[in-house]
Design an enzyme around this catalytic site. Structure first.
Site, mmCIF file in Angstrom:
data_model
loop_
_atom_site.group_PDB
_atom_site.id
_atom_site.type_symbol
_atom_site.label_atom_id
_atom_site.label_comp_id
_atom_site.label_asym_id
_atom_site.label_seq_id
_atom_site.Cartn_x
_atom_site.Cartn_y
_atom_site.Cartn_z
ATOM 1 N N GLU A 1 2.818 2.766 2.217
ATOM 2 C CA GLU A 1 2.968 3.686 3.333
ATOM 3 C C GLU A 1 4.297 3.496 4.043
ATOM 4 O OE1 GLU A 1 0.325 0.374 5.221
ATOM 5 O OE2 GLU A 1 0.766 1.212 3.255
ATOM 6 N N CYS B 1 0.821 -1.217 0.000
ATOM 7 C CA CYS B 1 0.000 0.000 0.000
ATOM 8 C C CYS B 1 0.855 1.266 0.000
ATOM 9 C CB CYS B 1 -0.952 0.004 1.194
ATOM 10 S SG CYS B 1 -2.191 -1.301 1.107
#
Length: 564
Positions: free
Chosen positions: A260, A258
Site C-alpha cells: 500500500e 502489503c
C-alpha cells in the site's frame, strides 16, 4: 510473537509500520540490505526488498583460518553476527575474510524474560539455525555470482529466524523481474520443495511493465496466487490516478510487504487507519481525518538509528492515511457517495498537510493516502478489512500471537478460544473470534473478479496517492482464464495487485478466515464476556489503565495492538 517494550532510541522505527530496501547497489555494500532488514524486522517493521542486485556480487567463500565471534545478547548482537558471517563469504574490498565460529554463550537461555522487548527469550536456537542455513545457501555457490534465488533465500531465512525468535512478527515482500524465471518459480514447491520451509516468509511480486505480455505470470498465479504485480512506473509517475502524472515520486524503488506504500530504498512510512462507515456524516469523518493525519505526520518528526533512512524521511515525510471498511460503507451508501467522501477527504488531508508542514517548518509529505489490507485493526473497529469483501457474513477470524503474550490472558478469561498453533505449539497460540456482519454487506461469492479490480482502480483514482493494497479473489475455472486479459485493461489504473484463487481450503487447519453457520456462531458467542485488561479486581482498562502492565502504554503497530 510477544509484546515488545521499545527503547527510546528505537521508538521511531517501532512506530513506523513498513520499509523497503533495494539491492540495486549490492556490489558497493553486499551485507547492508540484509542487516537493515533483520534489524527492522526485529523492531516489528515489515520490509520489502528487490532482486536488482542479482549477478552483481561474487561469493568468494571464507579463508581456512577461523575467527571466534562472541555474540552479544541484544538485537544488535544478532544482526552483527549475520553481518560477520556474510562478510566471510562476500569478502571485503575483494579480499577474502576469515571464517567465523560463533560463541552463543552470552545469549540468555530459552524462557528467560526479555526486559527490553518484552516476552521471553527463544534462546540461541533460531540464530544458530539461521547461521547454518546461510552457510547452506552460500557454500554451494562459492565462486559464483549471487542470483535472485540466493538473495530471496537469505532474506526469507532471516525472516524465519525473526519469527522463531518469539518476540517479533516478520513481514516481507520480494520483487523480481518478469523475465527472471527462477524468481517467478520460487513459490512453486513442486520445483523447489526445499523452499517450503522458509519461502512462506515473503509475498513475491514482479515489477510489471505496462504493455508486457501477462500470459506467463497469469499462468502461475492461477495456481497459488503468486507472483503478484507491481507497476513501478505507475508508482513513480502518479499520485492519485485522477490527478494525472506528476513524477514527483520518481525515486521510488519498491513498496512495503502489503504494497500500500510506494517507498524509496531504506525509506520508512507511517500508516494510520480510518473507518468512514463508522461515521454518521461526511463532516464527522473529515474531522477524524485531521487527527489521523496529525498522528502520522508527527511520527515523521522522529529520527531513526539508520542514517540512510533519516536522509530519505527528512525529504519525503511520507505517510499513509488509510480507509478501511469499504464493504461496510457500500452496504449503507452508493458508490457516488463513496467517491464524494474519498475526494473531499483527500483534499482535506492535503489542506492540513499544507497548514501543519508550514507550522512544523518541514516539507509537505510527498504522498499521504493509502488503502491498507488491514487485519487486527479492523477487528477493533468492528469493520471489514481494507477494500476487501468478507468471505462470509458469519465467520471465525483467527489471530496468531506468542503463547506468552499478555493479551492471551484476558481473551481466555472472556471466553474466547485460545489454542496452540499447529506446527508452532511451543511458541504460538491462535485466538478464534466469531464475527457476524450486517445483512447489507456483500460477501466474496457475490462479487466478481472484475468488480474487485474496478473497486481497486476506483480507490486508486479517488483516494490513494500511494497505493491500494488489494488481493483479488477469483474462481480458477470460470475467471482464471481471463486474468491475463484483465491485467491488460487494469495496468493503466493500478500500481499493484495480488490474486488468490478460490479453492476449498477447509482441509487446512486454523485458516485466518473460516465461514461458519448460525448454529456454531451462537455456540461460540453464548458464554462470551467483556474483555477486561484490568488487574485482579477486573477493573476496565478504560477507567483504570493497563493495571496488569503497570509500566505500559498502548498503541497499534503493524496491524496489531500491542502494550508497551
Amino acid at each position: 510473537m510477544g509484546t515488545p517494550v521499545i527503547h527510546k532510541k528505537n521508538l521511531s522505527a517501532a512506530l513506523n509500520n513498513c520499509a523497503f530496501v533495494s539491492t540495486e547497489d549490492l556490489e558497493l555494500n553486499p551485507t547492508r540490505p540484509f542487516e537493515f532488514l533483520m534489524d527492522a524486522s526485529m523492531l516489528g517493521v515489515g520490509v520489502g526488498f528487490d532482486t536488482k542486485g542479482r549477478d552483481r556480487v561474487m561469493i568468494l567463500g571464507p579463508k581456512e583460518e577461523v575467527e571466534v565471534y562472541r555474540i552479544e545478547d541484544s538485537r544488535e548482537g544478532w544482526v552483527n553476527s549475520v553481518s560477520k558471517l556474510l562478510k566471510a563469504y562476500f569478502g571485503v574490498n575483494g579480499e577474502k575474510m576469515n571464517d567465523i565460529e560463533f560463541d552463543y554463550s552470552a545469549i540468555r537461555p530459552e524462557g528467560e524474560p526479555l526486559k527490553t522487548f518484552g516476552g521471553v527469550s527463544s534462546g540461541p536456537r533460531p540464530l544458530r539455525e539461521l547461521h547454518e542455513s546461510i552457510r547452506g545457501v552460500l557454500n554451494g555457490r562459492i565462486g559464483q555470482r549471487m542470483d535472485s534465488r540466493a538473495i530471496v533465500d537469505l532474506f526469507n531465512l532471516i525472516g524465519r529466524c525473526v519469527v522463531s525468535g518469539n518476540v517479533r512478527r516478520s513481514a516481507e515482500i520480494a520483487f523480481g523481474d518478469p523475465d527472471d524465471i527462477t524468481f517467478m518459480d520460487l513459490k512453486d514447491y513442486d520445483k523447489n520443495p526445499e523452499r517450503a520451509a522458509f519461502g512462506w516468509s515473503s509475498n513475491n511480486s514482479i515489477f510489471a511493465r505496462v504493455g508486457m505480455d501477462y500470459t506467463e505470470v497469469a499462468k502461475r498465479l492461477r495456481v497459488n496466487g503468486e507472483p503478484g504485480l507491481a507497476w513501478l512506473e505507475n508508482m513513480q509517475k502518479f499520485g492519485r490516478m485522477e490527478d494525472g502524472p506528476n513524477w514527483k515520486d520518481k525515486r521510488v524503488k519498491g513498496g512495503n510487504p502489503c504494497l500500500e506504500q510506494s517507498l524509496e530504498s531504506y525509506e520508512l512510512c507511517c500508516l494510520v487507519e480510518t473507518f468512514p462507515a463508522r461515521h454518521a456524516s461526511l463532516s464527522e469523518y473529515l474531522r477524524t481525518l485531521k487527527f489521523a493525519y496529525l498522528y502520522a505526520k508527527t511520527v515523521t518528526l522522529r529520527m531513526t538509528h539508520w542514517p540512510e533512512t533519516n536522509r530519505v524521511m527528512l525529504r519525503n515525510r511520507r505517510i499513509g492515511c488509510s480507509v478501511s471498511g469499504i464493504a461496510d460503507f457500500l452496504g449503507k451508501h452508493n458508490l457516488e457517495e463513496l467517491r464524494q467522501w474519498l475526494d473531499e477527504g483527500y483534499r482535506t488531508v492535503q489542506r492540513w498537510d499544507e497548514v501543519y508542514s508550514n507550522w512544523f517548518c518541514i516539507p509537505r509529505s510527498i504522498k499521504t493516502t493509502s488503502v491498507k489490507p488491514s487485519g487486527t485493526v479492523s477487528l477493533l473497529a468492528g469493520a471489514t478489512p481494507g477494500m476487501h469483501f468478507p468471505e462470509s457474513r458469519i465467520y471465525i477470524r483467527r489471530m496468531r500471537m506468542s503463547k506468552n503474550d499478555p493479551l492471551a490472558i484476558p481473551l481466555r478469561a472472556a471466553g474466547y478460544s485460545v489454542v496452540p498453533a499447529i506446527g508452532q505449539e511451543d511458541t504460538t497460540v491462535v485466538v478464534e473470534m466469531p464475527i457476524k456482519l450486517a445483512e447489507g454487506v456483500r460477501v466474496q461469492s457475490e462479487v466478481s473478479m472484475f468488480e474487485q479490480l474496478q473497486l481497486a482502480a476506483f480507490l486508486q483514482r479517488y483516494w490513494a496517492d500511494n497505493q491500494v493494497s488489494c488481493t483479488i479473489t477469483f474462481d480458477p475455472v470460470s475467471e482464471g482464464p481471463h486474468i491475463a486479459q484483465m491485467l491488460q485493461y487494469f495496468q493503466y489504473q493500478l500500481k499493484g495487485v495480488s490474486f488468490l484463487p478460490k479453492f476449498d481450503y477447509s482441509k487446512y487447519p486454523q485458516l485466518p478466515y473460516e465461514a461458519i453457520g448460525e448454529e456454531l456462531y451462537e455456540k461460540m458467542t453464548k458464554d462470551l464476556k467483556p474483555i477486561h485488561f484490568g488487574g485482579e479486581k477486573g477493573e476496565s482498562s478504560s477507567t483504570k489503565g493497563h493495571d496488569c502492565f503497570p509500566d505500559a502504554v498502548s498503541f497499534c503497530n503493524n496491524d496489531s495492538c500491542e502494550l508497551h
